[in-house]
Scaffold this active site. Structure first.
Site, mmCIF file in Angstrom:
data_model
loop_
_atom_site.group_PDB
_atom_site.id
_atom_site.type_symbol
_atom_site.label_atom_id
_atom_site.label_comp_id
_atom_site.label_asym_id
_atom_site.label_seq_id
_atom_site.Cartn_x
_atom_site.Cartn_y
_atom_site.Cartn_z
ATOM 1 N N ASN A 120 -14.182 7.966 0.280
ATOM 2 C CA ASN A 120 -14.304 6.764 -0.547
ATOM 3 C C ASN A 120 -13.778 5.586 0.275
ATOM 4 O OD1 ASN A 120 -14.134 4.752 -2.447
ATOM 5 N ND2 ASN A 120 -12.554 5.751 -3.700
ATOM 6 N N LYS B 252 -13.805 2.550 -0.351
ATOM 7 C CA LYS B 252 -13.316 1.428 -1.177
ATOM 8 C C LYS B 252 -13.878 0.105 -0.644
ATOM 9 C CE LYS B 252 -9.452 4.179 -2.594
ATOM 10 N NZ LYS B 252 -8.138 4.261 -3.165
ATOM 11 N N HIS C 18 -13.299 6.277 -11.330
ATOM 12 C CA HIS C 18 -12.141 6.117 -10.434
ATOM 13 C C HIS C 18 -11.063 5.284 -11.131
ATOM 14 C CE1 HIS C 18 -9.629 5.038 -7.046
ATOM 15 N NE2 HIS C 18 -10.170 6.057 -6.416
ATOM 16 N N GLU D 211 -7.598 13.329 -9.553
ATOM 17 C CA GLU D 211 -6.810 12.381 -8.754
ATOM 18 C C GLU D 211 -5.647 11.852 -9.581
ATOM 19 O OE1 GLU D 211 -9.148 10.371 -5.366
ATOM 20 O OE2 GLU D 211 -9.481 9.214 -7.157
ATOM 21 N N GLY E 65 -3.130 6.169 -2.874
ATOM 22 C CA GLY E 65 -2.580 5.074 -2.069
ATOM 23 C C GLY E 65 -1.082 5.215 -1.874
ATOM 24 N N SER F 221 -3.932 10.435 -1.410
ATOM 25 C CA SER F 221 -3.120 10.527 -0.187
ATOM 26 C C SER F 221 -3.399 11.776 0.640
ATOM 27 C CB SER F 221 -1.635 10.409 -0.523
ATOM 28 O OG SER F 221 -1.384 9.147 -1.099
HETATM 29 P P1 PGA Z 1 -6.170 7.517 -0.875
HETATM 30 O O1 PGA Z 1 -7.265 7.180 -1.999
HETATM 31 O O2 PGA Z 1 -6.684 8.738 -0.133
HETATM 32 O O3 PGA Z 1 -6.124 6.315 -0.013
HETATM 33 O O4 PGA Z 1 -4.887 7.800 -1.592
HETATM 34 C C1 PGA Z 1 -7.899 8.200 -2.709
HETATM 35 C C2 PGA Z 1 -8.850 7.641 -3.730
HETATM 36 O O5 PGA Z 1 -8.548 6.613 -4.336
HETATM 37 O O6 PGA Z 1 -9.935 8.209 -3.970
#
Ligand code: PGA
Length: 253
Positions: free
Chosen positions: A9, A11, A96, A166, A172, A212
């Site tokens: 992802n 983002k 999400h 998640e 994050g 993460s």
């Molecule tokens: P991250 O994000 O791996 O940066 O924690 C995961 C996500 O939001 O799908």
């Protein structure tokens, strides 16, 4: 044994078409060598064409980060399912926590899922609690969220759904959820899914973990957490890290 699924992802990254193209190219090269793993890249809408190539390896797939729940019509600012399908997109993330925080309710997520599965694509549906607590309030929260999110989805469309568990507190963040907890929670979300779609669908649904994930913890999350794959944010646009992550996942028999 079915292949592991790693979904990147991106983002709101990167900042340019050229960089998006380079990240996709690198990911494509890595995916050519994978034996036990499939990769999906989910760039922002504007960079999806940067990720299309004439030589798309079999293990490399295109995804998107959202879609309009309207099928077509005058909807300024929206991107429709057919546009994405025509670009070669096969998977769409929805629900999400960042999209939910921006205003999506369970009902809206449900409408997006409907649009995705009716359009013949696969919905990667994110669910997860804000906090964990000793009284199990988070379990009740998840149960409600999953039931609300899948309200109005026809039972025969369960096969077009992938669950991405998640926990919001792990997104994050510095650390992912512990692999043992991932195992526990993946069983829990499967069970609720089975309550909605029936025993067989609950048995078959693929569950991913996200929050993460990096090249250091990916292997254990899959091995100990026994999930079918990973939803990866930051590490999916960090090339040396994503390469190592995919190698670690692919090495698991
Ligand atoms: P991250 O994000 O791996 O940066 O924690 C995961 C996500 O939001 O799908």
């Amino acid at each position: 044994m079915s292949k592991k699924l790693v979904i990147g992802n991106w983002k709101m990254n990167p900042e340019s078409f050229a960089v998006a193209k380079a990240i996709a190219q690198k990911t494509r090269e890595i995916s050519m060598k994978l034996k036990n793993t499939e990769v999906v890249v989910c760039p922002p809408f504007s960079f999806i064409p940067a990720c299309v190539s004439r030589n798309q390896p079999a293990a490399f797939h295109l995804g998107a980060q959202s879609v309009s729940f309207e099928e077509s019509g005058p909807h300024t600012g929206e991107v429709g399912i057919k546009m994405l399908a025509n670009l070669g997109v096969e998977y769409i993330i929805t629900g999400h926590s960042e999209e939910r925080a921006a205003g999506d309710t369970d009902e809206m997520v449900s409408k997006r899922i409907f649009r995705i599965v009716e359009g013949g694509l696969t919905a990667v549906v994110c669910v997860g609690e804000k906090n964990r607590d000793d009284d199990g309030v988070h379990l009740e929260f998840l149960r409600k969220q999953i039931k609300g999110t899948f309200a109005n989805i026809p039972e025969d469309k369960a096969k077009r759904i992938i669950l991405a568990y998640e926990p919001i507190w792990a997104i994050g963040a510095k650390e992912a959820m512990l692999p043992e907890q991932v195992y526990e929670m993946s069983l829990f979300v499967k069970k609720i899914f089975a309550d909605v779609f029936g025993h067989e669908a609950g048995h078959k649904v693929r569950v991913l973990y996200g929050g993460s994930v990096n090249f250091r913890n990916a292997g254990d999350i899959i091995k100990v957490g026994k999930v079918d794959g990973l939803l990866v944010g930051r590490e999916s646009v960090n090339m040396p890290g994503f390469k190592e992550l995919l190698k670690a996942v692919d090495a698991i028999e």
